[in-house]
Design a protein around this motif. Structure first.
Motif, mmCIF file in Angstrom:
data_model
loop_
_atom_site.group_PDB
_atom_site.id
_atom_site.type_symbol
_atom_site.label_atom_id
_atom_site.label_comp_id
_atom_site.label_asym_id
_atom_site.label_seq_id
_atom_site.Cartn_x
_atom_site.Cartn_y
_atom_site.Cartn_z
ATOM 1 N N LEU A 199 9.232 0.341 -1.558
ATOM 2 C CA LEU A 199 9.219 -0.765 -0.607
ATOM 3 C C LEU A 199 8.832 -0.267 0.782
ATOM 4 N N ALA A 200 9.349 0.887 1.195
ATOM 5 C CA ALA A 200 9.018 1.430 2.512
ATOM 6 C C ALA A 200 7.531 1.734 2.621
ATOM 7 N N ALA A 201 6.949 2.281 1.553
ATOM 8 C CA ALA A 201 5.513 2.569 1.574
ATOM 9 C C ALA A 201 4.702 1.288 1.727
ATOM 10 N N GLU A 202 5.141 0.233 1.054
ATOM 11 C CA GLU A 202 4.447 -1.061 1.163
ATOM 12 C C GLU A 202 4.550 -1.609 2.579
ATOM 13 N N LEU A 203 5.744 -1.534 3.179
ATOM 14 C CA LEU A 203 5.927 -2.035 4.537
ATOM 15 C C LEU A 203 5.122 -1.207 5.540
ATOM 16 N N ALA A 204 5.141 0.110 5.362
ATOM 17 C CA ALA A 204 4.431 0.978 6.295
ATOM 18 C C ALA A 204 2.932 0.775 6.211
ATOM 19 N N ASP A 205 2.435 0.465 5.035
ATOM 20 C CA ASP A 205 0.994 0.323 4.848
ATOM 21 C C ASP A 205 0.447 -0.938 5.502
ATOM 22 N N GLY A 206 1.270 -1.991 5.570
ATOM 23 C CA GLY A 206 0.745 -3.259 6.053
ATOM 24 C C GLY A 206 1.250 -3.710 7.401
ATOM 25 N N GLY A 207 2.046 -2.882 8.082
ATOM 26 C CA GLY A 207 2.669 -3.337 9.308
ATOM 27 C C GLY A 207 1.947 -2.931 10.570
ATOM 28 N N PRO A 208 2.439 -3.398 11.712
ATOM 29 C CA PRO A 208 1.872 -3.010 13.008
ATOM 30 C C PRO A 208 2.273 -1.572 13.354
#
Length: 311
Positions: A199-208
Motif C-alpha cells: 500500500l505504501a508503494a502505491e501511495l508513494a508512486d501516485g502522490g505529490p
C-alpha cells in the motif's frame, strides 16, 4: 527542548557530562546497532569539545531513542530564567547522516515560526545546536485541536524541494517497517508489514512531492510563544499527507472517530486528501500497533490500530 527536553533530563551540570545511562545505551543500540556503544563511551569528550567551540555551558542531559540532548546556556554561561534567549539545545546522534538530514530540513524551513531554528551544525560530528522554545511543553501533555495544528501542517509542505539532498518517503517507510520487524518479530507482524509495504508503494508512486517531517506526533510539537513548534524531523521527500497520520490516530478509538478527525485535519490543510490520509493511516497503524501489541497493550486505541493494520 524547552520543558520537553528537560522533563526527562538528568539535571545538573555534572550529570550532563556523566556516562550515558545503561537503559539509554540499550535503546540507542536497538536503533543504531553495535557502534552505538563506542559512541556512548566517547560522548562526554565530544560534548566538551562542542561546548568549547560554540561557547556553551552544559546544564542538563536527556533524550535516548535516537539522540542525546543537552540543555545549555550560551554566552557567559549564566543561568537566566527571565530570558529564554540564554538557553540553547545541543543535540547529538550516533549517525552523522541523521544529523545531516535534520539540518537540511530545518534550514529549508528556516523563517517559518512553526519550526525550531537551527543555530549551528556539525553533521560529521552528528551535532546540531538548536534554539530554545518557550514554554516548551509538548502537545502530548495537553489536549489539542485539529484547527490548532493545521497551520503547522500546512507550513511544512509549503517550501520548495528542488535541490534538497534527502531520500524519499518510500525509503523512510521501508526503514520504519524494518525497524518494526526488529521490535516486534513474528509471522503476523511480517504479514501485516507485507500488506502495508504494498500500500505504501502505491501511495508513494501516485502522490505529490513535498518536504515531509516524517516523525510529526504530539510529542514532537512544542508550545511556542506564537503557537505550536515542530522539532526532531526525520525528513524525506514525498506525500506530505503522511505527516497527518499521527494527528489522525492520536486518542481515537473507533473508525467513525478516525474519519471525523481526518476530515477536520484535511479541512484546515490546503492540498490534503482525506482518502490518502486514511490510506496512510493503514500503513502507519502497523508501525505503531505492532510494538504495542508485543508489549501487551490492549487499550481501545491500540485495538483500532490493530484492526487497521490487520493484526
Amino acid at each position: 527542548m524547552g520543558v520537553h527536553g528537560a522533563s526527562a533530563a538528568e539535571t545538573g551540570a555534572s550529570a550532563a557530562v556523566a556516562p550515558v545511562p545503561a537503559d539509554v545505551r540499550a535503546r540507542l543500540a536497538v536503533r543504531f546497532g553495535a557502534p552505538a556503544e563506542a559512541w556512548c563511551d566517547a560522548l562526554p569528550g565530544l560534548v566538551a569539545e562542542l561546548a568549547g567551540r560554540w561557547g556553551l555551558t552544559v546544564r542538563a542531559a536527556g533524550g535516548g531513542g535516537t539522540a542525546r540532548v543537552f540543555r545549555c546556556t550560551s554566552g557567559d554561561g549564566r543561568e537566566d530564567d527571565r530570558d529564554g534567549g540564554e538557553s540553547v539545545w545541543l543535540k547529538l546522534t550516533p549517525d552523522p547522516e541523521v544529523a545531516r538530514q535534520e539540518a537540511v530540513a530545518l534550514r529549508a524551513w528556516a523563517g517559518l515560526p512553526p519550526v525550531v531554528r537551527v543555530l549551528a551544525d556539525d553533521p560529521a560530528a552528528g551535532a546540531l545546536l538548536l534554539a530554545d522554545v518557550r514554554p516548551g511543553t509538548t502537545l502530548r501533555q495537553r489536549a489539542w485541536r485539529p484547527e490548532e495544528v493545521a497551520p503547522l501542517l500546512g507550513a511544512l509542505r509549503s517550501v520548495p524541494v528542488d535541490g534538497l539532498a534527502l531520500g524519499t518517503l518510500a525509503e523512510r517507510v521501508e526503514f520504519l517497517f524494518d525497524l518494526t520487524e526488529r521490535r516486534a518479530p513474528g509471522a503476523a507482524t511480517a504479514a501485516a508489514i507485507g500488506r502495508a509495504r504494498a500500500l505504501a508503494a502505491e501511495l508513494a508512486d501516485g502522490g505529490p512531492t513535498a518536504l515531509v517531517h516524517g516523525d510529526l506526533h504530539p510529542g514532537n510539537v512544542l508550545d511556542g510563544p506564537a503557537g505550536p513548534v515542530a522539532i526532531d524531523p526525520r525528513p524525506s521527500l514525498g506525500d506530505p499527507d503522511f505527516d497527518l497520520v499521527d494527528w489522525a490516530i492520536d486518542g481515537v478509538t473507533d473508525r467513525p472517530g478516525l474519519e471525523r478527525r481526518v476530515g477536520a485535519l484535511a479541512a484546515g490543510v490546503p492540498g490534503s486528501d482525506p482518502e490518502r490520509v486514511l490510506a496512510w493511516c493503514r500503513v502507519g497503524a502497523v508501525v505503531v500497533a505492532a510494538p504495542r501489541a508485543a508489549a501487551g497493550r490492549r487499550d481501545a486505541g491500540t485495538a483500532l490500530l490493530l484492526e487497521l493494520a490487520g493484526l
